[in-house]
Scaffold this motif. Sequence first.
Motif, PDB file in Angstrom:
ATOM      1  N   GLY A  97       0.783  -1.231   0.000  1.00  0.00           N
ATOM      2  CA  GLY A  97       0.000   0.000   0.000  1.00  0.00           C
ATOM      3  C   GLY A  97       0.810   1.273   0.000  1.00  0.00           C
ATOM      4  O   GLY A  97       0.245   2.356   0.165  1.00  0.00           O
ATOM      5  N   THR A  98       2.111   1.201  -0.211  1.00  0.00           N
ATOM      6  CA  THR A  98       2.922   2.417  -0.235  1.00  0.00           C
ATOM      7  C   THR A  98       2.804   3.105  -1.585  1.00  0.00           C
ATOM      8  O   THR A  98       2.548   2.474  -2.612  1.00  0.00           O
ATOM      9  N   GLY A  99       3.030   4.408  -1.584  1.00  0.00           N
ATOM     10  CA  GLY A  99       2.924   5.166  -2.815  1.00  0.00           C
ATOM     11  C   GLY A  99       3.884   4.679  -3.883  1.00  0.00           C
ATOM     12  O   GLY A  99       3.526   4.588  -5.064  1.00  0.00           O
ATOM     13  N   ASP A 100       5.118   4.363  -3.496  1.00  0.00           N
ATOM     14  CA  ASP A 100       6.111   3.908  -4.472  1.00  0.00           C
ATOM     15  C   ASP A 100       5.695   2.589  -5.097  1.00  0.00           C
ATOM     16  O   ASP A 100       5.786   2.411  -6.319  1.00  0.00           O
ATOM     17  N   ALA A 101       5.259   1.642  -4.275  1.00  0.00           N
ATOM     18  CA  ALA A 101       4.866   0.331  -4.790  1.00  0.00           C
ATOM     19  C   ALA A 101       3.669   0.444  -5.722  1.00  0.00           C
ATOM     20  O   ALA A 101       3.609  -0.197  -6.777  1.00  0.00           O
ATOM     21  N   LEU A 102       2.702   1.294  -5.364  1.00  0.00           N
ATOM     22  CA  LEU A 102       1.520   1.466  -6.197  1.00  0.00           C
ATOM     23  C   LEU A 102       1.874   2.123  -7.528  1.00  0.00           C
ATOM     24  O   LEU A 102       1.314   1.770  -8.568  1.00  0.00           O
ATOM     25  N   SER A 103       2.809   3.069  -7.508  1.00  0.00           N
ATOM     26  CA  SER A 103       3.221   3.730  -8.746  1.00  0.00           C
ATOM     27  C   SER A 103       3.920   2.763  -9.686  1.00  0.00           C
ATOM     28  O   SER A 103       3.859   2.917 -10.912  1.00  0.00           O
ATOM     29  N   GLN A 104       4.583   1.758  -9.129  1.00  0.00           N
ATOM     30  CA  GLN A 104       5.291   0.777  -9.951  1.00  0.00           C
ATOM     31  C   GLN A 104       4.357  -0.283 -10.532  1.00  0.00           C
ATOM     32  O   GLN A 104       4.732  -1.002 -11.458  1.00  0.00           O
ATOM     33  N   GLU A 105       3.133  -0.377  -9.988  1.00  0.00           N
ATOM     34  CA  GLU A 105       2.170  -1.360 -10.498  1.00  0.00           C
ATOM     35  C   GLU A 105       0.836  -0.683 -10.796  1.00  0.00           C
ATOM     36  O   GLU A 105      -0.179  -0.969 -10.165  1.00  0.00           O
ATOM     37  N   ILE A 243     -12.687   0.870   1.944  1.00  0.00           N
ATOM     38  CA  ILE A 243     -12.389   2.284   1.727  1.00  0.00           C
ATOM     39  C   ILE A 243     -13.551   2.942   0.989  1.00  0.00           C
ATOM     40  O   ILE A 243     -13.863   2.580  -0.149  1.00  0.00           O
ATOM     41  N   ASP A 244     -14.186   3.896   1.629  1.00  0.00           N
ATOM     42  CA  ASP A 244     -15.374   4.557   1.085  1.00  0.00           C
ATOM     43  C   ASP A 244     -14.959   5.709   0.166  1.00  0.00           C
ATOM     44  O   ASP A 244     -14.199   6.586   0.576  1.00  0.00           O
ATOM     45  N   PHE A 251      -8.792   7.105  -6.154  1.00  0.00           N
ATOM     46  CA  PHE A 251      -7.610   6.775  -6.927  1.00  0.00           C
ATOM     47  C   PHE A 251      -6.389   6.613  -6.035  1.00  0.00           C
ATOM     48  O   PHE A 251      -6.247   7.263  -4.996  1.00  0.00           O
ATOM     49  N   LEU A 252      -5.495   5.748  -6.495  1.00  0.00           N
ATOM     50  CA  LEU A 252      -4.197   5.526  -5.867  1.00  0.00           C
ATOM     51  C   LEU A 252      -3.121   5.973  -6.849  1.00  0.00           C
ATOM     52  O   LEU A 252      -3.371   6.131  -8.043  1.00  0.00           O
ATOM     53  N   ALA A 264      -5.999   8.240  -2.329  1.00  0.00           N
ATOM     54  CA  ALA A 264      -6.439   7.374  -1.230  1.00  0.00           C
ATOM     55  C   ALA A 264      -5.269   6.648  -0.595  1.00  0.00           C
ATOM     56  O   ALA A 264      -5.474   5.762   0.235  1.00  0.00           O
ATOM     57  N   VAL A 265      -4.040   7.037  -0.985  1.00  0.00           N
ATOM     58  CA  VAL A 265      -2.884   6.292  -0.490  1.00  0.00           C
ATOM     59  C   VAL A 265      -2.781   6.372   1.029  1.00  0.00           C
ATOM     60  O   VAL A 265      -2.366   5.404   1.683  1.00  0.00           O
ATOM     61  N   ASP A 266      -3.161   7.514   1.618  1.00  0.00           N
ATOM     62  CA  ASP A 266      -3.099   7.633   3.082  1.00  0.00           C
ATOM     63  C   ASP A 266      -4.093   6.695   3.757  1.00  0.00           C
ATOM     64  O   ASP A 266      -3.889   6.286   4.903  1.00  0.00           O
ATOM     65  N   ASP A 267      -5.176   6.352   3.046  1.00  0.00           N
ATOM     66  CA  ASP A 267      -6.184   5.451   3.612  1.00  0.00           C
ATOM     67  C   ASP A 267      -5.724   3.999   3.602  1.00  0.00           C
ATOM     68  O   ASP A 267      -6.166   3.190   4.431  1.00  0.00           O
ATOM     69  N   VAL A 268      -4.854   3.654   2.646  1.00  0.00           N
ATOM     70  CA  VAL A 268      -4.463   2.256   2.513  1.00  0.00           C
ATOM     71  C   VAL A 268      -3.071   1.960   3.040  1.00  0.00           C
ATOM     72  O   VAL A 268      -2.769   0.821   3.399  1.00  0.00           O
ATOM     73  N   GLU A 269      -2.193   2.981   3.089  1.00  0.00           N
ATOM     74  CA  GLU A 269      -0.825   2.735   3.542  1.00  0.00           C
ATOM     75  C   GLU A 269      -0.820   2.344   5.014  1.00  0.00           C
ATOM     76  O   GLU A 269      -1.232   3.096   5.885  1.00  0.00           O
ATOM     77  N   GLY A 270      -0.407   1.131   5.285  1.00  0.00           N
ATOM     78  CA  GLY A 270      -0.370   0.625   6.650  1.00  0.00           C
ATOM     79  C   GLY A 270      -1.715   0.182   7.187  1.00  0.00           C
ATOM     80  O   GLY A 270      -1.812  -0.256   8.334  1.00  0.00           O
TER      81      GLY A 270
END
Length: 296
Positions: A97-105, A243-244, A251-252, A264-270
């Motif tokens: 759920g990190t921003g970097d990982a999501l940007s790579q996929e 996540i509502d 979007f991520l 929504a990255v803050d909602d999913v990270e961790g």
Amino acid sequence: MSEEEQFESKRERQKARRAARLEQEAQQAKAEGVRRTATYGIVGLVVVALIGLLVFRQIQKGQQEEEQAAEVAARLDELGCTPDERQADLGGGHISGTGDALSQEPPSVIYPDAPPSSGRHIGQVAPSGVYDVKIDPRFTTHNLEHGYIVAWYDADSPADQVEELKAWGEEMLDGDYPKLIVSEYFEDIPDANFAYTAWFFRQTCDTFDADVAEVFTRTHYDTNGEGPEKGIPTHNVGAQGVIDPEGEDLFLPPLDEEFGTSSAVDDVEGAEPATDVDPGNEDAEAEDEPVEAATE
């Protein structure tokens, strides 16, 4: 009459009264037995009739569904629909759920054939509902894995047909199909205005038709489908890992930057992943969903 004769006469009268009482009780018991037998018989007939009615209605329902499916199949070309077809197995598993990982996929990389019907996804899900906003397919692909149906519409789809789709979705959600999401796809749907997706299956159409959507949904919904984690409860707002969208595009990275929306990255990270526990059951014991291996 001697005392002895009087005593014998009294005993005879007592015996006669006792015999009469026993006879009366025997007649009453016999009558009660007849009534009980009749009651059981009537109840039995009613039960058999009800079972017969239920079986008849199930058979009738099955016949109606078969007729509906046959009528739909005959109209696919007219509606500009593809067949309901199995898609390539793109595996599964969670993206970090990190921003970097999501940007790579991003979706364009992990879902080469869109809208997706399998593939890697994040650990969180979207709640059931009919939406006017776009939802990142990395959420909804996880929903598919749990037995959901996701109905997509294109930004350029005829407005009246989009409203028909949304009305159909609300009706299905209120009925027997709560594991359903209706949303606008974040990019153009290839060669179609509408797409219906389930785990491993997809059907696209130029024209919305409620019967087509219903047959697809019924065929692949939850335990009828092939989702690896089908059968778990509906995902509702407020449950762990749900996540509502809250009225905004969900979007991520990198879609948030591409479309200039909030992320929504803050909602999913961790955040904890979605669970298989119904939030309405406070006695249920929540267990984190394990990371899935690619499905065969």
